[in-house]
Scaffold this motif. Sequence first.
Motif, mmCIF file in Angstrom:
data_model
loop_
_atom_site.group_PDB
_atom_site.id
_atom_site.type_symbol
_atom_site.label_atom_id
_atom_site.label_comp_id
_atom_site.label_asym_id
_atom_site.label_seq_id
_atom_site.Cartn_x
_atom_site.Cartn_y
_atom_site.Cartn_z
ATOM 1 N N ARG A 212 8.862 9.859 9.465
ATOM 2 C CA ARG A 212 10.108 9.262 9.931
ATOM 3 C C ARG A 212 9.761 8.226 10.994
ATOM 4 N N THR A 213 10.160 6.986 10.817
ATOM 5 C CA THR A 213 9.730 5.951 11.756
ATOM 6 C C THR A 213 10.857 4.988 12.075
ATOM 7 N N SER A 214 10.658 4.192 13.102
ATOM 8 C CA SER A 214 11.707 3.288 13.582
ATOM 9 C C SER A 214 11.890 2.098 12.647
ATOM 10 N N ASP A 215 13.065 1.473 12.736
ATOM 11 C CA ASP A 215 13.364 0.299 11.913
ATOM 12 C C ASP A 215 12.355 -0.813 12.179
ATOM 13 N N ASP A 216 11.963 -0.964 13.447
ATOM 14 C CA ASP A 216 11.035 -2.015 13.840
ATOM 15 C C ASP A 216 9.695 -1.870 13.115
ATOM 16 N N VAL A 217 9.167 -0.651 13.104
ATOM 17 C CA VAL A 217 7.874 -0.404 12.463
ATOM 18 C C VAL A 217 7.983 -0.559 10.945
ATOM 19 N N ILE A 218 9.112 -0.114 10.375
ATOM 20 C CA ILE A 218 9.337 -0.274 8.932
ATOM 21 C C ILE A 218 9.264 -1.756 8.545
ATOM 22 N N HIS A 219 9.950 -2.605 9.307
ATOM 23 C CA HIS A 219 9.948 -4.039 9.010
ATOM 24 C C HIS A 219 8.544 -4.622 9.146
ATOM 25 N N LYS A 221 5.673 -3.019 8.700
ATOM 26 C CA LYS A 221 4.843 -2.564 7.584
ATOM 27 C C LYS A 221 5.188 -3.343 6.310
ATOM 28 N N GLU A 222 6.481 -3.563 6.099
ATOM 29 C CA GLU A 222 6.885 -4.338 4.934
ATOM 30 C C GLU A 222 6.288 -5.749 4.964
ATOM 31 N N HIS A 223 6.333 -6.364 6.127
ATOM 32 C CA HIS A 223 5.793 -7.718 6.279
ATOM 33 C C HIS A 223 4.287 -7.723 6.014
ATOM 34 N N ALA A 224 3.592 -6.706 6.548
ATOM 35 C CA ALA A 224 2.139 -6.622 6.362
ATOM 36 C C ALA A 224 1.790 -6.417 4.894
ATOM 37 N N TYR A 225 2.569 -5.577 4.205
ATOM 38 C CA TYR A 225 2.303 -5.312 2.786
ATOM 39 C C TYR A 225 2.503 -6.566 1.934
ATOM 40 N N LYS A 226 3.558 -7.330 2.250
ATOM 41 C CA LYS A 226 3.837 -8.546 1.482
ATOM 42 C C LYS A 226 2.707 -9.555 1.640
ATOM 43 N N GLU A 227 2.169 -9.640 2.862
ATOM 44 C CA GLU A 227 1.057 -10.563 3.098
ATOM 45 C C GLU A 227 -0.182 -10.145 2.312
ATOM 46 N N LYS A 228 -0.459 -8.830 2.312
ATOM 47 C CA LYS A 228 -1.631 -8.329 1.595
ATOM 48 C C LYS A 228 -1.471 -8.505 0.089
ATOM 49 N N GLN A 229 -0.258 -8.243 -0.397
ATOM 50 C CA GLN A 229 -0.032 -8.346 -1.838
ATOM 51 C C GLN A 229 -0.097 -9.788 -2.325
ATOM 52 N N SER A 230 0.135 -10.733 -1.426
ATOM 53 C CA SER A 230 0.001 -12.134 -1.824
ATOM 54 C C SER A 230 -1.473 -12.507 -2.024
ATOM 55 N N LEU A 231 -2.350 -11.706 -1.425
ATOM 56 C CA LEU A 231 -3.789 -11.963 -1.556
ATOM 57 C C LEU A 231 -4.415 -11.166 -2.685
ATOM 58 N N GLN A 232 -3.973 -9.896 -2.841
ATOM 59 C CA GLN A 232 -4.513 -9.066 -3.913
ATOM 60 C C GLN A 232 -3.472 -8.053 -4.362
ATOM 61 N N LYS A 233 -3.504 -7.691 -5.606
ATOM 62 C CA LYS A 233 -2.533 -6.744 -6.136
ATOM 63 C C LYS A 233 -2.864 -5.330 -5.679
ATOM 64 N N ASN A 234 -1.822 -4.495 -5.655
ATOM 65 C CA ASN A 234 -1.974 -3.076 -5.324
ATOM 66 C C ASN A 234 -2.607 -2.852 -3.956
ATOM 67 N N ALA A 235 -2.350 -3.753 -3.007
ATOM 68 C CA ALA A 235 -2.896 -3.574 -1.661
ATOM 69 C C ALA A 235 -2.104 -2.539 -0.872
ATOM 70 N N ARG A 236 -0.890 -2.285 -1.317
ATOM 71 C CA ARG A 236 -0.020 -1.366 -0.588
ATOM 72 C C ARG A 236 -0.437 0.077 -0.809
ATOM 73 N N LYS A 237 -0.767 0.773 0.287
ATOM 74 C CA LYS A 237 -1.251 2.141 0.178
ATOM 75 C C LYS A 237 -0.179 3.165 0.524
ATOM 76 N N SER A 238 0.894 2.719 1.155
ATOM 77 C CA SER A 238 1.971 3.623 1.549
ATOM 78 C C SER A 238 3.265 3.220 0.871
ATOM 79 N N ILE A 239 4.233 4.139 0.904
ATOM 80 C CA ILE A 239 5.520 3.908 0.251
ATOM 81 C C ILE A 239 6.591 3.889 1.332
ATOM 82 N N ILE A 240 7.557 2.987 1.178
ATOM 83 C CA ILE A 240 8.597 2.817 2.192
ATOM 84 C C ILE A 240 9.971 3.068 1.575
#
Length: 643
Positions: A212-219, A221-240
Amino acid sequence: MKQSESLKMANRLALSTAEGGEIYVRSKIPDSLSMLDVLHANQFEGEIFDPKLSEQVEENFYRGAPPNWLNFYISEQAELGGTGSAFIKRDEYETLKERIHHRRRKGPGTSTVKLFHQQGCGGTTLAMQVLWDLRRTFRCAVLKGSSSDVTKVAQDVVNLFTAGSQGHQNTVLLLLNDEFILDTLQDSIMEEIAEQNLEIDMPVVILLNCVRTSDDVIHQKEHAYKEKQSLQKNARKSIILKKTLSGKEKALFDKKKEELSKRFGDRCEQFHGFNILQSNFSQEYIREACAVLKDIKRAKKPLKMQLVAILSLLNAYVPGSYLLESQCLDFLRHDDYEGLPLEDLTQPFSHLIITFQQDERAEKKVSVAHTMIAQCCTELLADAGVTRSDTARNLLNNFCRDSVPPCLLGFVKDMLTKREMKREEDPINGNDKEKKEKFSRLILDITKMERNGNDKKEGKIQSVSVLKVASKTFDQNPFFPQALARFYYIELEDYNEAEIWAKEAKQRDPRNSYVADTLGQVYKNHLKNKKVSDKPREILQLAQKAIEAFEEEEKLAENEHMKGRKGGGKTKVLRGLNTSGQFGYLEVCSLLYDQLVSHDEIWKKVLTKNVSLGSVLKSLGEAVANKDNPSYISRKTAECYKK
């Protein structure tokens, strides 16, 4: 759910095997695994439940009670019988299942899947739903109660893995909410495997960590995942999972609402847990649900309103928390009590409160129907003059005296001392990074929001008051005085009071390096804020205290790092090493150097050992003549610069 309320047929408990079959186990096995709520492969099969009981279990869940295994069974049976629709699958359901199966293919040992979710968006329900649907593939369980005894949890996990006859082991899928025990738990499980001399060719456990995490951290993590996925597929290791529904999810919830309206009629209006999701977390719906609190007057504080305030504060700042029904009834005792149910005693606020029982052997629990309702109630009550600090003190004074249930101590500890992560921009790299807040969310809100006119100090005074009451109420617990010491030196710059409470915390837990760190931080921050006009002797004395405090912390940290069971030639080495003492020592030496050199340039030569202290003592004058051990400081500072 009581035994007498269900008609049980002869039925043996079964666990799944790695080959896809089932193996029957002794009925005593679940009782021996005291840290785990085990979900069996044939859970509830062969049992007949009173329709009224099933209806009550469903109604409690839709009103806002946490799910239990029976909720999933009832829904499954309704779908099979054509009397109801399936349990709603969120969009992340299939992704979570696939991630778990992927972890199983990684081979022996332990692995982790993380599900990050915003408060009140159904993360725990999704995780339990996946466990229910995988009960015939894995040996599923939920970590229950306190997670402080990690060794016992590890033993239970390994015993569940090996339960049954030889050669019929199977991977455990364990749901847990505590993110901070992951590394230690994985170490303990591997150690337990070694202790039992097990030869394994499959994963022993997959840890499904529901965070369970704050809205700030959720946003973030989402931003970080989008950046990683733009570089390589399946970079996301966690689910939101977020507080928003997709079009597909909204359609499923709308359809379910029609079904519930036909079955439950007007009672659906108070299905707050379900309705908040179905309305896509509508703030308007939440305000309407809490409208009964709008006309509260500060002068009138009936006990039932105080109870709503206490429950709201708990659930707003510690989602998933609760009070025991017996505690609530004791609090509401008065002349016309006469055994009335809690629902009657809390009118007209009763629709905001949910009473539930997760285990037939456990006492009934009471909470607010949804964390977003709890937040709204807390804000409305604060506007009416029922402040957060008043309510926190009320909770401590009326529910935390005498014997306190361990669960409530945990809730209060989280509410007053748990520091959440926040997103902060790194000015050097230009990237966002996670950093801990200075204090818990509640203490931050009291400090910020509780003002007396334009007096900003009022909130700080109230925060100190709450932490003092907690420190005195839980007089063996080190974490409340530790938080109080931190508040004194960070917010009030009152270093004398900070020192008193830091020493009190240390006395309560003298072997904890993280508690010991606070005393060093008090001295360090006092040194940092010393005025240039202060005498060098005072600066030296303070620096010596700080260095000694950090050196002691470093010794405690080394002891913690090497602590473990010894025997059979094995020594357990924990992964984490608290390096705050080492870093604090370096900071103090640097501060000392700057402070003294600002007084006299001669100190630069002394502290770097270019000249001896004795040779320049006369020129430094009486400033250090009466200092007992200036050579000690000189030596330590020189060591710091060498490092």
